[in-house]
Design a protein around this motif. Structure first.
Motif, PDB file in Angstrom:
ATOM      1  N   ALA A 118      10.039 -26.215   6.732  1.00 43.62           N
ATOM      2  CA  ALA A 118      10.982 -25.211   6.242  1.00 43.62           C
ATOM      3  C   ALA A 118      10.633 -24.777   4.821  1.00 43.62           C
ATOM      4  O   ALA A 118      10.807 -23.610   4.456  1.00 43.62           O
ATOM      5  CB  ALA A 118      12.408 -25.768   6.303  1.00 43.62           C
ATOM      6  N   ARG A 119      10.134 -25.710   4.011  1.00 43.43           N
ATOM      7  CA  ARG A 119       9.722 -25.357   2.645  1.00 43.43           C
ATOM      8  C   ARG A 119       8.548 -24.386   2.677  1.00 43.43           C
ATOM      9  O   ARG A 119       8.452 -23.482   1.833  1.00 43.43           O
ATOM     10  CB  ARG A 119       9.327 -26.631   1.884  1.00 43.43           C
ATOM     11  CG  ARG A 119       8.835 -26.387   0.458  1.00 43.43           C
ATOM     12  CD  ARG A 119       9.966 -25.940  -0.449  1.00 43.43           C
ATOM     13  NE  ARG A 119       9.507 -25.716  -1.815  1.00 43.43           N
ATOM     14  CZ  ARG A 119       9.061 -24.558  -2.280  1.00 43.43           C
ATOM     15  NH1 ARG A 119       8.998 -23.505  -1.463  1.00 43.43           N
ATOM     16  NH2 ARG A 119       8.685 -24.424  -3.538  1.00 43.43           N
TER      17      ARG A 119
ATOM     18  N   GLU B 298       8.794 -16.184  -0.349  1.00 37.84           N
ATOM     19  CA  GLU B 298       8.802 -15.862  -1.776  1.00 37.84           C
ATOM     20  C   GLU B 298       7.478 -15.245  -2.221  1.00 37.84           C
ATOM     21  O   GLU B 298       7.450 -14.407  -3.120  1.00 37.84           O
ATOM     22  CB  GLU B 298       9.108 -17.114  -2.591  1.00 37.84           C
ATOM     23  CG  GLU B 298      10.548 -17.589  -2.429  1.00 37.84           C
ATOM     24  CD  GLU B 298      10.883 -18.819  -3.242  1.00 37.84           C
ATOM     25  OE1 GLU B 298      12.066 -19.018  -3.538  1.00 37.84           O
ATOM     26  OE2 GLU B 298       9.947 -19.579  -3.585  1.00 37.84           O
ATOM     27  N   LEU B 299       6.393 -15.648  -1.577  1.00 39.13           N
ATOM     28  CA  LEU B 299       5.087 -15.085  -1.907  1.00 39.13           C
ATOM     29  C   LEU B 299       5.067 -13.585  -1.646  1.00 39.13           C
ATOM     30  O   LEU B 299       4.354 -12.832  -2.306  1.00 39.13           O
ATOM     31  CB  LEU B 299       4.004 -15.787  -1.076  1.00 39.13           C
ATOM     32  CG  LEU B 299       2.551 -15.668  -1.531  1.00 39.13           C
ATOM     33  CD1 LEU B 299       2.361 -16.267  -2.911  1.00 39.13           C
ATOM     34  CD2 LEU B 299       1.631 -16.358  -0.530  1.00 39.13           C
TER      35      LEU B 299
ATOM     36  N   LEU C 171      -1.881 -20.155  -2.196  1.00 37.04           N
ATOM     37  CA  LEU C 171      -1.298 -19.763  -3.477  1.00 37.04           C
ATOM     38  C   LEU C 171      -1.207 -18.250  -3.616  1.00 37.04           C
ATOM     39  O   LEU C 171      -0.468 -17.739  -4.459  1.00 37.04           O
ATOM     40  CB  LEU C 171      -2.153 -20.303  -4.638  1.00 37.04           C
ATOM     41  CG  LEU C 171      -2.299 -21.820  -4.759  1.00 37.04           C
ATOM     42  CD1 LEU C 171      -3.384 -22.153  -5.766  1.00 37.04           C
ATOM     43  CD2 LEU C 171      -0.990 -22.456  -5.173  1.00 37.04           C
ATOM     44  N   LEU C 172      -1.964 -17.510  -2.782  1.00 38.48           N
ATOM     45  CA  LEU C 172      -2.070 -16.064  -2.898  1.00 38.48           C
ATOM     46  C   LEU C 172      -1.516 -15.363  -1.665  1.00 38.48           C
ATOM     47  O   LEU C 172      -1.560 -15.901  -0.562  1.00 38.48           O
ATOM     48  CB  LEU C 172      -3.534 -15.654  -3.084  1.00 38.48           C
ATOM     49  CG  LEU C 172      -4.316 -16.305  -4.225  1.00 38.48           C
ATOM     50  CD1 LEU C 172      -5.763 -15.854  -4.173  1.00 38.48           C
ATOM     51  CD2 LEU C 172      -3.693 -15.969  -5.569  1.00 38.48           C
ATOM     52  N   ALA C 173      -1.028 -14.144  -1.878  1.00 35.32           N
ATOM     53  CA  ALA C 173      -0.658 -13.276  -0.758  1.00 35.32           C
ATOM     54  C   ALA C 173      -1.827 -12.339  -0.487  1.00 35.32           C
ATOM     55  O   ALA C 173      -2.389 -11.754  -1.426  1.00 35.32           O
ATOM     56  CB  ALA C 173       0.595 -12.474  -1.103  1.00 35.32           C
TER      57      ALA C 173
ATOM     58  N   GLY D   1      10.381 -12.173  -0.694  1.00 35.73           N
ATOM     59  CA  GLY D   1      11.608 -12.398   0.052  1.00 35.73           C
ATOM     60  C   GLY D   1      12.195 -13.780  -0.192  1.00 35.73           C
ATOM     61  O   GLY D   1      11.946 -14.412  -1.226  1.00 35.73           O
ATOM     62  N   SER D   2      12.976 -14.255   0.770  1.00 38.03           N
ATOM     63  CA  SER D   2      13.571 -15.582   0.680  1.00 38.03           C
ATOM     64  C   SER D   2      13.798 -16.119   2.083  1.00 38.03           C
ATOM     65  O   SER D   2      13.653 -15.387   3.074  1.00 38.03           O
ATOM     66  CB  SER D   2      14.896 -15.517  -0.090  1.00 38.03           C
ATOM     67  OG  SER D   2      15.382 -16.832  -0.325  1.00 38.03           O
ATOM     68  N   ASP D   3      14.141 -17.380   2.185  1.00 38.49           N
ATOM     69  CA  ASP D   3      14.372 -18.007   3.487  1.00 38.49           C
ATOM     70  C   ASP D   3      15.329 -19.180   3.286  1.00 38.49           C
ATOM     71  O   ASP D   3      15.166 -19.967   2.345  1.00 38.49           O
ATOM     72  CB  ASP D   3      13.049 -18.508   4.091  1.00 38.49           C
ATOM     73  CG  ASP D   3      13.221 -19.001   5.516  1.00 38.49           C
ATOM     74  OD1 ASP D   3      13.020 -18.197   6.446  1.00 38.49           O
ATOM     75  OD2 ASP D   3      13.585 -20.180   5.699  1.00 38.49           O
TER      76      ASP D   3
END
Length: 834
Positions: free
Chosen positions: A246-247, A254-255, A398-400, A258-260
């Motif tokens: 889930a994390r 977030e990358l 670490l990157l989008a 957004g959010s979850d």
């Protein structure tokens, strides 16, 4: 009291009837902090190495040892017997212990001399085990009733999570996880059958909103605001596998801006179990009294953790012994000859497995020079295979991804037919794989397909199955591959109709070459070598591919980079900026198979540029290097060191029963950013990440900044994943891979239930008799001015935490390759003992 079970029962609590201290925001702030303590866990198709202690990097390493003990009872340090054996064997010397003692300073409980350290260690070699974690309500209920409510809670949440997150992964999103779990809890009679009378009624009276459940549950349970973060962290560690998954969803959201809420909802479910158990069982005086004691511990122990100074010192001494020998080797090495103008330059990923092959390749000809660079070649790509509408990232997590590389076979009817055929095959394969891995259909799959699978099982068992195809050709027949070879088209990730313009491509090319410190002295052939691994029947297969490419093969990144650098217009733009590539230099994408040590060149069409004969010579050098590398690796692979090690190594790649097709990055110990001349000719035993870097060609230290904030950080993640999986595989690893069952493409269970497992299988770090991975924190050696290194640490808090808090050891190299000083914080360097 329940006459049958002896368990006390209580009336359900009405939702909304719970009082709270302070505002909801104040109550939930430490909850949010607890969520950030969880390390992400990527799914099986993108299984990348992650530091299992990532959420604790704001703690000093020794304090994190105590915190991990509080929330899980896990060990973060090897048993003292491990260090005692190292001292007896001479692996650790008195001078190493003396250095570590001086660095530790005066601490309570720490012996005052080397003699006293050894006496304490040899007289009490079994001491030093972590303390038991602080108890949850479920732990207390388990101890007093004899029923393992902790296990039952984890099992029920895990089953709900498997069902919910598999639907989410399949783009069949529905209600939130917490509401789905609550619906199951309201209907599930299992807890009541086991003696928890009234469980369903209590579940029904839980709030329908996850945040309300957390807020009200914490108040009902009497958790002081000061102890909230520690308590929530403790609960999350009871379901650490699903919490990690889930994390990862939160990380990815977030990358992309957004959010979850999946992780928060998972915590709400775990608190829901605590509330149910408390509501039913806490009429028992003993249980209430025990919980009162634990509640005080959560408050009083928050913000402080009891470390283990002697054990930390022993680890430090163990690492200093290795660092001393490694640094001596850098100075005393027989420096390899670097050709004035090589015939072949080959840029490999910094992955430690490349070190063996690079050394072998350099040994076959003095005309060869190798380079180390991150395997995604600085291109944050998503790759969409032919016949697909979407794909996976081929860059560090670490990157989008900012670009999309799509397979294309042109626009004619033949190309469309090929794409449709490949899409159909991929769809059938996906359905077939899904049936095998899904929690419900996997069992009937075995019943229905068992006999039909007999031929495949026989050919796999005899080593007659084909090698795993490259991503470029997977799903294509032999005839289709030769008739119509897919190429790559590049576009921005946020605009399907746009193109990467010339200016952007020139900037990419410049960044690639500067990042490799390759801006002059170009060889006629420059290989850009990604890497992947051949393995079958291996749920963690992507963990053996390229971590820099997001757990994927590095072929796509290498091909795209080569295409950009071969573009005449790009070369003209580079020349205008001072980087002149000779007309006869050709860049070639390649793939290094780290299981078989074979290298495949993707050079179709390049022979017409006059390099056909030279490419044939390069292939011969690569073939010879592969043989040398296999001979070096074979003795470390059980069963591969016989009369024909080459065939044995290849067979491992096709053996469905092989639990150790290769060792991956086991043994990784150091990261070096320096010119290749500092390490050329030195046998580093496949244990060192080698990044080429010339600080004199980096006047503004932009490349140094990039190296320390990306490759160095990723290397520390890899190192700490192997460290955690070695020191306590039961908590930070995934256990015995022969017992693994897949939860779709999400992860694995060990056996038929329990929490999702994290980290590496035991077989990845242990050969059945001993640890193969030597558990040490990463030692980083950078050839650059100390002031420049300090500036990077000051600018980037994440890098500063790694250094200041002892998660890595950082050293500066002088121009002769000497490790002069060790950095303990910005502007704080201490001389390295000789």
């Amino acid at each position: 009291m329940n006459a049958q079970t002896g368990l006390a029962t209580a009336e359900p609590l009405e939702a909304g009837s719970l009082s709270t201290e302070g505002s909801a925001m104040e109550r939930l702030a430490p909850v949010e902090q607890a969520l950030r303590r969880v390390a992400p866990l990527w799914p099986l198709d993108r299984f990348v190495a992650v530091n299992p202690f990532l959420g604790l990097d704001d703690h000093r390493f020794g304090d994190a040892v105590g915190r991990i003990g509080q929330v899980s009872g896990a060990r973060m340090l090897m048993e003292r017997s491990f260090f005692a054996d190292a001292i007896r064997s001479g692996r650790v010397e008195d001078r190493d212990l003396a250095e570590a003692l001086a660095a530790a300073g005066a601490q309570a409980g720490l012996p005052g001399s080397v003699t006293a350290i050894k006496a304490a260690l040899f007289e009490h070699p079994q001491d030093g085990a972590p303390a038991a974690p602080i108890k949850t309500v479920a732990d207390i209920a388990t101890a007093l009733t004899g029923t393992d409510w902790s296990r039952i809670a984890v099992q029920q949440i895990s089953q709900s999570a498997a069902s919910h997150f598999q639907r989410e992964a399949g783009a069949d999103a529905g209600e939130s996880f917490y509401r789905a779990w609550r619906a199951v809890a309201v209907a599930d009679r299992t807890p009541e059958i086991l003696g928890l009378t009234g469980a369903r009624a209590h579940a029904e009276h839980l709030p329908e909103d996850a945040r309300e459940t957390i807020e009200q549950g914490l108040a009902l349970l009497g958790i002081d605001p000061a102890g909230t973060e520690l308590y929530c962290h403790r609960l999350l560690m009871t379901v650490s596998g699903w919490a990690g998954y889930a994390r990862h969803l939160l990380w990815e959201a977030e990358l992309h801006g957004g959010s979850d809420d999946g992780l928060l909802e998972l915590l709400a479910a775990r608190i829901g179990w605590e509330v149910i158990l408390r509501g039913i069982l806490f009429d028992d005086i003993d249980m209430s009294a025990l919980w009162a004691t634990e509640r005080i511990r959560y408050r009083s122990e928050a913000g402080r953790s009891e470390g283990r100074p002697l054990d930390e010192l022993l680890l430090d001494a163990y690492e200093r012994a290795w660092q001393r020998r490694f640094a001596t080797g850098l100075v005393d090495r027989a420096a390899g000859a670097v050709p004035v103008l090589p015939t072949l330059q080959a840029a490999f990923c910094i992955d430690v497995r490349s070190e063996v092959f690079r050394r072998a390749l350099e040994s076959v000809s003095e005309e060869v020079e190798t380079i180390g660079f991150a395997g995604f070649f600085g291109l944050p790509l998503k790759h969409v295979p032919l016949g697909r509408e979407d794909g996976l990232g081929h860059c560090p997590v670490l990157l989008a991804p900012s670009m999309v590389a799509s397979d294309t076979a042109g626009t004619g009817p033949e190309a469309r037919s090929l794409a449709e055929a490949r899409q159909a095959r991929r769809g059938l394969f996906g359905t077939w794989t899904g049936l095998k891995r899904a929690s419900v259909s996997s069992f009937p799959f075995v019943e229905v397909s068992g006999l039909g699978y007999a031929v495949k099982l026989a050919t796999d068992a005899l080593g007659l199955s084909r090698p795993v195809p490259s991503p470029k050709t997977a799903g294509l027949s032999e005839e289709e591959r030769t008739r119509l070879d897919p190429e790559l088209a590049l576009r921005p990730a946020n605009d399907a109709g746009a193109e990467i313009d010339l200016g952007q491509r020139i900037d990419m090319a410049s960044a690639i070459l500067n990042g490799m410190s390759l801006t002059r002295r170009f060889a006629p052939v420059v290989l850009l070598v990604g890497h992947g691994s051949s393995t079958v029947n291996n749920l963690h297969a992507s963990g053996l591919d390229c971590g820099a490419c997001g757990g994927q093969s590095g072929e796509v990144s290498a091909r795209v980079a080569a295409s950009i650098l071969n573009d005449p217009e790009v070369r003209t733009g580079l020349a205008d900026g001072g980087i002149v590539i000779p007309d006869d230099t050709v860049f070639v994408g390649a793939l290094h198979d780290t299981t078989t040590d074979e290298v495949t060149l993707f050079d179709r069409g390049l022979a017409v540029r006059g390099q056909g004969e030279l490419l044939a010579t390069c292939r011969a050098w690569l073939s010879d290097a592969g043989r040398i590398a296999r001979l070096e690796r074979a003795p470390t692979l059980n069963g591969a060191d016989g009369p024909d090690p080459h065939s044995a190594v290849h067979a491992r790649a096709r053996d469905w029963s092989q639990v150790r097709p290769e060792w991956g990055l086991a043994g990784c110990a150091a990261f070096v950013a320096a010119p290749r001349a500092r390490t050329a000719g030195l046998d580093l035993d496949g244990r060192v990440f080698l990044h080429s870097y010339d600080w004199k060609a980096d006047p503004e230290f932009a490349v140094l900044d990039l190296i320390m904030t990306a490759p160095m950080v990723v290397a520390s993640w890899i190192n700490l994943q192997y460290y955690g999986s070695s020191v306590d595989n039961a908590v930070f690893g995934s256990g015995n891979k022969t017992l693994h069952n897949a939860v779709g493409s999400i992860g694995v269970l060990e056996g038929n239930g329990g929490d999702l497992r994290t980290g590496l299988p035991l077989q990845s770090v242990h050969d059945g008799e001993r640890l193969v991975h030597e558990p040490m924190r990463l030692s980083v050696f950078i050839e650059a001015p100390q002031a420049a290194i300090d500036a990077v640490i000051e600018r980037h808090e994440a890098v500063g935490r790694l250094v200041r808090n002892g998660w890595i050891a950082l050293f500066s190299l002088d121009e002769d390759g000497r490790a002069e000083r060790r950095c303990t914080a910005p502007d704080r360097w201490e001389p390295m003992a000789s």
